[in-house]
Design an enzyme around this catalytic site. Sequence first.
Site, PDB file in Angstrom:
ATOM      1  N   ASP A   1       0.836  -1.206   0.000  1.00  0.00           N
ATOM      2  CA  ASP A   1       0.000   0.000   0.000  1.00  0.00           C
ATOM      3  C   ASP A   1       0.872   1.257   0.000  1.00  0.00           C
ATOM      4  O   ASP A   1       0.692   2.156  -0.818  1.00  0.00           O
ATOM      5  CB  ASP A   1      -0.887   0.025   1.243  1.00  0.00           C
ATOM      6  CG  ASP A   1      -1.658  -1.257   1.417  1.00  0.00           C
ATOM      7  OD1 ASP A   1      -2.674  -1.409   0.741  1.00  0.00           O
ATOM      8  OD2 ASP A   1      -1.217  -2.108   2.221  1.00  0.00           O
TER       9      ASP A   1
ATOM     10  N   GLU B   1       2.402  -6.426  -5.412  1.00  0.00           N
ATOM     11  CA  GLU B   1       2.063  -5.609  -6.577  1.00  0.00           C
ATOM     12  C   GLU B   1       3.191  -4.676  -7.010  1.00  0.00           C
ATOM     13  O   GLU B   1       3.567  -4.637  -8.181  1.00  0.00           O
ATOM     14  CB  GLU B   1       0.797  -4.794  -6.273  1.00  0.00           C
ATOM     15  CG  GLU B   1       0.278  -4.032  -7.475  1.00  0.00           C
ATOM     16  CD  GLU B   1      -1.125  -3.481  -7.284  1.00  0.00           C
ATOM     17  OE1 GLU B   1      -1.969  -4.179  -6.706  1.00  0.00           O
ATOM     18  OE2 GLU B   1      -1.364  -2.345  -7.720  1.00  0.00           O
TER      19      GLU B   1
END
Lengths: 377, 190
Positions: A17, A273
Amino acid sequence: MKASWDIFCSVVDNYGDIGVTWRLARQLVAEHQQSVRLWVDDLSAFVPLCPEADATAAQQMQQGVEVLQWPGQWQSVDVADVVLEAFACKLPEDYLQAMKARKKPALWINLEYLSAEDWVSGCHGLPSLRPDGLKRMFFFPGFGEGTGGLLREADLLARRRAFEQDPQARRAFLQGLRVFPESSARLVSLFAYENAGLASWLDAMAAGSVPTHLLVPQGRIMGDLLRWLEVNELAPGRVEQRGALKVQSLPFVRQQDYDHLLWSCDFNAVRGEDSFVRAQWAGRPLLWHIYEQEEDAHWVKLNAFLDLYVKDLSAPAAQAFTGLWHAWNAGSDMAQSWNLLLEHWPEITAHSERWCLQQSLQADLAQALVLFYRNWI
Amino acid sequence: MKTGKELKPGTVIKLENDPWLVQKAEFTKSGRNSAIMKTKLKNLLTGYKTEIVYSADDKLEDVILDRKEATLSFISGDTYTFMDTTDYTMYELNAEDIEAVLPFIEEGMTDVCEAIFFEERLVSVELPTTIVRQVDYTEGSARGDTSGKVMKPAKLKNGTELSVADFVEIGDWIEIDTRDGGSYKGRAKV
């Protein structure tokens, strides 16, 4: 046109994040001259990525970005022109009320997770209407037309090429990490979640005919690595050798240095990611450990990416590549699939660079967001 | 209240005081165990249609609707006429109003559907959870599998395609689960 942005980041686990939002915030400032506030609910996760940062500061400027502690008790602030919630983190109720009251409406964007699935382009850019009249736009990163693209700084590939063409720069970078690889060694980086398949992969590399130097930044894979090495700890910089395999642990490095690490290696195992995207920009063969989801939903996402990625590989190379990724993500035996991949090494290496160039032809995520805002107003 | 995850065709939600009919709802797993619902909505006052995405846990105000039992009476072009089974009143719907269930609507079907009314106006129909349909075409069994785990494509009378067990043959009646967009449940005893 300079717009103000509020980016909200809730650190759920690991560094995904904060990694994505910090990178995006910097790029919006540096390349698009936007004014960015980054609200982070756990600044301790931010410090490893930006060692100059103070985990206790309520407000600080870092590389042109105003980084703020997202307080549990929200204090009233002016709403920005663009409000971006990363990965559907919930905005403070008071902030939503302020958005409703704002004379000139703010563009509210939910930045979603990266996926190569077909449905992404059908959902990218669609609104979500709330009963109270507020509208939130869904923005999906992705690999093709009709998506928001991938995070990539404008000069990233040029910087990579300059680094690759300067052996001294590579040597100096590695030396800075106390890495001194043999000239004939295959350099591999390993950033992964816990993985039961690791031991078999290490066995295969140790038994290989080509020496391998494995570089492991601190992270969740360490436990499996120590068990295989049969040691209690592996301090950053220390090297352990087993057969043809040298294993070296690295300290957690800042984003820019992680790029250098990826560019220095011949093969990169990545996870989640942000590092997954960076490994693609490195133009090297890669192995992705995807974030595991309930009901095995991650397999659909893994295979959607693989379908896209191996499309232009020969059938045997595609099979070898897919086999390795499947074995790794299933935590199963890696030896056979690793050795099979090595048989197709030149083709897969060339393909990695082609894929990188092909992806770089689409607008990057920050650029797409700025354009999205311009079109919206 | 309904959550984004609970939206399905036939649901009506209130947005800024207007009633919106969910005509289509596609559930997708996003990342890290979150999910989204892509919907096609129609404003029941203006007829305006739009596509909207919701997070699975978004909270939405739903509208309480009247429901009556109805059966398909006949199809004429894009118009589908349903009959109230109690008072025999006829109601018409356009194909796009029942887009989500359209693949399983066919002439002669006897399913008792739930007709959904908003302010006495028929806005949608829901099929029963399980429906029975006849297979119009499928290839012969490729592997002689009788377990029901090996699947093959098949076509219904109205052209709808779905996967059925390998042992299913042309003319067989099959049970279909309508909750997930229409999946094969098993061979029906007719």
